[in-house]
Design an enzyme around this catalytic site. Structure first.
Site, PDB file in Angstrom:
ATOM      1  N   HIS A 242       0.829  -1.208   0.000  1.00 25.45           N
ATOM      2  CA  HIS A 242       0.000   0.000   0.000  1.00 25.45           C
ATOM      3  C   HIS A 242       0.872   1.271   0.000  1.00 25.45           C
ATOM      4  O   HIS A 242       0.786   2.102  -0.876  1.00 25.45           O
ATOM      5  CB  HIS A 242      -0.878   0.040   1.258  1.00 25.45           C
ATOM      6  CG  HIS A 242      -1.755  -1.140   1.476  1.00 25.45           C
ATOM      7  ND1 HIS A 242      -2.871  -1.418   0.734  1.00 25.45           N
ATOM      8  CD2 HIS A 242      -1.686  -2.125   2.405  1.00 25.45           C
ATOM      9  CE1 HIS A 242      -3.452  -2.515   1.189  1.00 25.45           C
ATOM     10  NE2 HIS A 242      -2.757  -2.964   2.195  1.00 25.45           N
TER      11      HIS A 242
HETATM   12  O1  RIB Z   1      -5.030   0.224   4.493  1.00 27.76           O
HETATM   13  C1  RIB Z   1      -3.637   0.210   4.354  1.00 27.76           C
HETATM   14  C2  RIB Z   1      -2.999   1.258   5.196  1.00 27.76           C
HETATM   15  O2  RIB Z   1      -3.276   0.997   6.570  1.00 27.76           O
HETATM   16  C3  RIB Z   1      -1.462   1.260   5.094  1.00 27.76           C
HETATM   17  O3  RIB Z   1      -0.979   2.567   5.275  1.00 27.76           O
HETATM   18  C4  RIB Z   1      -1.034   0.384   6.236  1.00 27.76           C
HETATM   19  O4  RIB Z   1       0.268   0.724   6.729  1.00 27.76           O
HETATM   20  C5  RIB Z   1      -2.064   0.732   7.280  1.00 27.76           C
HETATM   21  O5  RIB Z   1      -1.632   1.922   7.926  1.00 27.76           O
END
Ligand code: RIB
Ligand code: CA
Length: 318
Positions: A242
């Site tokens: 992500h």
């Molecule tokens: O949904 C994904 C996000 O949530 C990413 O930033 C992960 O590190 C969590 O913080």
């Protein structure tokens, strides 16, 4: 080409840590600072992890400013350790960092840096938006001075990962997201719709670990817990990168398909709180408030990430 100056606002977090490493391995980027926030794990550990990962990558010269430990209104979300482990960075065993966070609070650090260099600093929030929202409220002049926000958060056409309807970073502080989304700052949104197409596999990690390096080992140790979660809960063979994907907006923007949309977030505290939605059919007639990544060449991004990790691993050997 002059590297883009960025500050990453972060809740490390396994994928956050991989984003730091990608930034440090990318000549297109100048990582100016990290500002920590609550999120995947509590503020003590997110701050410690930020310092520890910079130390791992011989980058302790980069300042870390400690930020908010609680959301604006919601109760603190304490579910992140299921995904990121009790340390927040999986099974990695990084030594206690020798360096300390700077004295200044993250909010004041963000305001000072942004006002000092108008239109020069991009902020990459990859955790809950509490710090950024409070910086906007404390010093509204940053709205005109901040070059852009590139936010990992939200989901547009698919469901959530923190609730059936909400993505974690937004769900953890929906009111903060509402302030940021309606601030007028130029925003690029990197939602689950694209990050779920960027899956690092165990085969990728094993190939990287043919290089004997603390960096490659960290990628393996940190992602073990993360991958187990995805195997058990998301039916993915791998883990979604992500946070690292946000950096591709600088390194390889051609990988994305962007669309301008009016995007809002539900702060009604009901079953859909934290849900982000785009007015795709322009029904509200409201002007677009952000550029949204609607598609990405996910495997091409993973290959780019691995190339950069190999280079960084070779530069930091045992
Ligand atoms: O949904 C994904 C996000 O949530 C990413 O930033 C992960 O590190 C969590 O913080
Ligand atoms: Ca994060």
């Amino acid at each position: 080409m002059t590297p883009t100056k960025i500050i990453i606002d972060t809740d490390p977090g396994v994928d956050d840590a991989l984003a730091f490493l990608l930034a440090l391995a990318s000549p297109e980027i100048k990582l100016e600072a990290l500002t920590s926030v609550h999120g995947n794990i509590g503020i003590e550990k997110t701050t410690r992890n930020a310092l520890a990962v910079l130390e791992l990558a011989n980058a302790s010269h980069i300042p870390v400013a400690r930020g908010c430990s609680l959301p604006l209104v919601s109760a603190l979300n304490t579910t992140g350790d299921v995904v990121h482990g009790s340390s927040g960075i999986g099974n990695s065993k990084l030594p206690e960092p020798k360096s300390q966070p700077i004295e200044q609070h993250a909010i004041d650090y963000l305001i000072e840096r942004i006002l000092a260099e108008p239109n020069q600093i991009s902020v990459f929030p990859i955790g809950p938006l509490t710090n950024v929202a409070l910086a906007i409220r404390k010093e509204p002049r940053i709205v005109q001075a901040l070059k852009e926000l590139v936010i990992m958060g939200g989901s547009i056409k698919q469901g959530g990962n923190a609730s059936p309807l909400a993505e974690f970073n937004i769900f953890a502080d929906p009111q903060a997201a509402h302030i940021v989304f309606h601030s007028g700052i130029p925003i690029t949104l990197i939602p689950l719709d694209v990050t779920h197409k960027c899956l690092l596999t165990s085969e990728d990690v094993e190939k990287l670990n043919k290089i004997s390096s603390p960096i490659a080992r960290f990628v393996r140790d940190a992602t073990e817990v993360y991958m187990d979660f995805y195997r058990q809960h998301e039916i993915f063979d791998g883990c979604a990168l992500h946070d690292p994907l946000t950096l591709a907006t600088i390194i390889a923007p051609e990988l994305f398909t962007f669309e301008e949309h009016y995007v809002d977030v539900d702060i009604s505290t009901g079953i859909s709180t934290g849900n982000t939605f785009a007015d795709l059919m322009k029904i509200s007639k409201k002007p677009a408030n952000m550029k949204v990544a609607m598609d990405v060449r996910g495997r091409d991004f993973i290959n780019l990430f691995l190339e950069r990790m190999e280079t960084l691993s070779r530069s930091i050997s045992e």
